[in-house]
Design a protein around this motif. Sequence first.
Motif, mmCIF file in Angstrom:
data_model
loop_
_atom_site.group_PDB
_atom_site.id
_atom_site.type_symbol
_atom_site.label_atom_id
_atom_site.label_comp_id
_atom_site.label_asym_id
_atom_site.label_seq_id
_atom_site.Cartn_x
_atom_site.Cartn_y
_atom_site.Cartn_z
ATOM 1 N N VAL A 27 -11.495 1.243 -3.103
ATOM 2 C CA VAL A 27 -10.719 1.126 -4.275
ATOM 3 C C VAL A 27 -9.399 0.733 -3.962
ATOM 4 O O VAL A 27 -8.549 1.131 -3.103
ATOM 5 C CB VAL A 27 -10.781 2.477 -4.706
ATOM 6 N N ILE A 28 -8.672 -0.173 -4.829
ATOM 7 C CA ILE A 28 -7.296 -0.634 -4.889
ATOM 8 C C ILE A 28 -6.836 -0.560 -6.278
ATOM 9 O O ILE A 28 -7.584 -1.022 -7.104
ATOM 10 C CB ILE A 28 -7.179 -2.052 -4.260
ATOM 11 N N GLU A 45 -7.441 3.427 -1.802
ATOM 12 C CA GLU A 45 -6.884 3.532 -0.347
ATOM 13 C C GLU A 45 -5.482 2.561 -0.462
ATOM 14 O O GLU A 45 -4.735 2.707 0.422
ATOM 15 C CB GLU A 45 -7.759 2.756 0.468
ATOM 16 N N LEU A 46 -5.311 1.788 -1.587
ATOM 17 C CA LEU A 46 -4.090 1.155 -1.608
ATOM 18 C C LEU A 46 -3.417 1.155 -3.076
ATOM 19 O O LEU A 46 -4.458 1.074 -4.018
ATOM 20 C CB LEU A 46 -4.301 -0.078 -1.206
ATOM 21 N N TRP A 47 -2.134 1.024 -3.464
ATOM 22 C CA TRP A 47 -1.592 0.788 -4.509
ATOM 23 C C TRP A 47 -0.723 -0.236 -4.788
ATOM 24 O O TRP A 47 0.312 -0.314 -3.880
ATOM 25 C CB TRP A 47 -0.921 2.217 -5.066
ATOM 26 N N VAL A 65 -0.859 8.037 -2.698
ATOM 27 C CA VAL A 65 -1.605 6.680 -2.265
ATOM 28 C C VAL A 65 -0.658 5.765 -1.765
ATOM 29 O O VAL A 65 0.356 5.398 -2.158
ATOM 30 C CB VAL A 65 -2.277 6.256 -3.327
ATOM 31 N N PRO A 66 -0.825 5.089 -0.298
ATOM 32 C CA PRO A 66 -0.109 4.129 0.217
ATOM 33 C C PRO A 66 0.348 2.946 -0.794
ATOM 34 O O PRO A 66 -0.717 2.507 -1.461
ATOM 35 C CB PRO A 66 -0.853 3.591 1.537
ATOM 36 N N ARG A 67 1.571 2.784 -0.908
ATOM 37 C CA ARG A 67 2.050 1.475 -1.856
ATOM 38 C C ARG A 67 2.422 0.228 -1.027
ATOM 39 O O ARG A 67 2.896 0.218 -0.031
ATOM 40 C CB ARG A 67 3.117 1.942 -2.448
#
Length: 214
Positions: A27-28, A45-47, A65-67
């Motif tokens: 998911v992103i 997992e990523l934004w 969430v990592p950006r």
Amino acid sequence: MSTFTILLGGDLIRTPRLDRQVEGSRVIAADAGIGHARLVGLVPELWVGDFDSVPADLPADLAAVPRQTFPREKDKTDGELAIAAAIERGATSLVLAGAFGGKRADHAFLHLALALRLAEAGTEVLLTSGAQEGVPLLSGTAGFDYADGTLFSILGFSELAGLTVTGAKWPLNQVEVAFGSSLTISNEVQGRLDIALGHGRALLLAHPYPLPES
């Protein structure tokens, strides 16, 4: 096949069908699309985005969430950037959740056009709001698992040639459809829906669940 769900900022409701479609996917989230994560029970997992429309009071796990941050003045939408990030990570199939509706009609139109471009490049794409979903149609034949009575339309993005529709209330056989024609709007599934297209670009838009009464 590596499936990624891209959380976009349009309308989204949770249904059993949507749960099956996103199950097991990576998911992103694209900017405001992070707001759908709790609804569908997924943690990205990523934004990705410029973060000009971040929902207030995000839960701690979503806020962490990592950006991947981009400037507000850029030449791609947050959704297109999120899709590019998924493809860089090996995506061969995409579920664009929240692709319809929302405050920006221009973004919703872009998602339809972008889905066609991705399909032409070999990426499988499903656009969904939970209540309605879209699938690109290119040259060839495709079958669909919709129940009898499901409302569907075929939206032409060019002139269409050799269009055949079976398993529908109003079947078609090798017809030509002018660009902008309403011939293929508001049909209903009766049996197994199969669509064959000889030439052109189109998108199947279906309503797996009944439309709300107005």
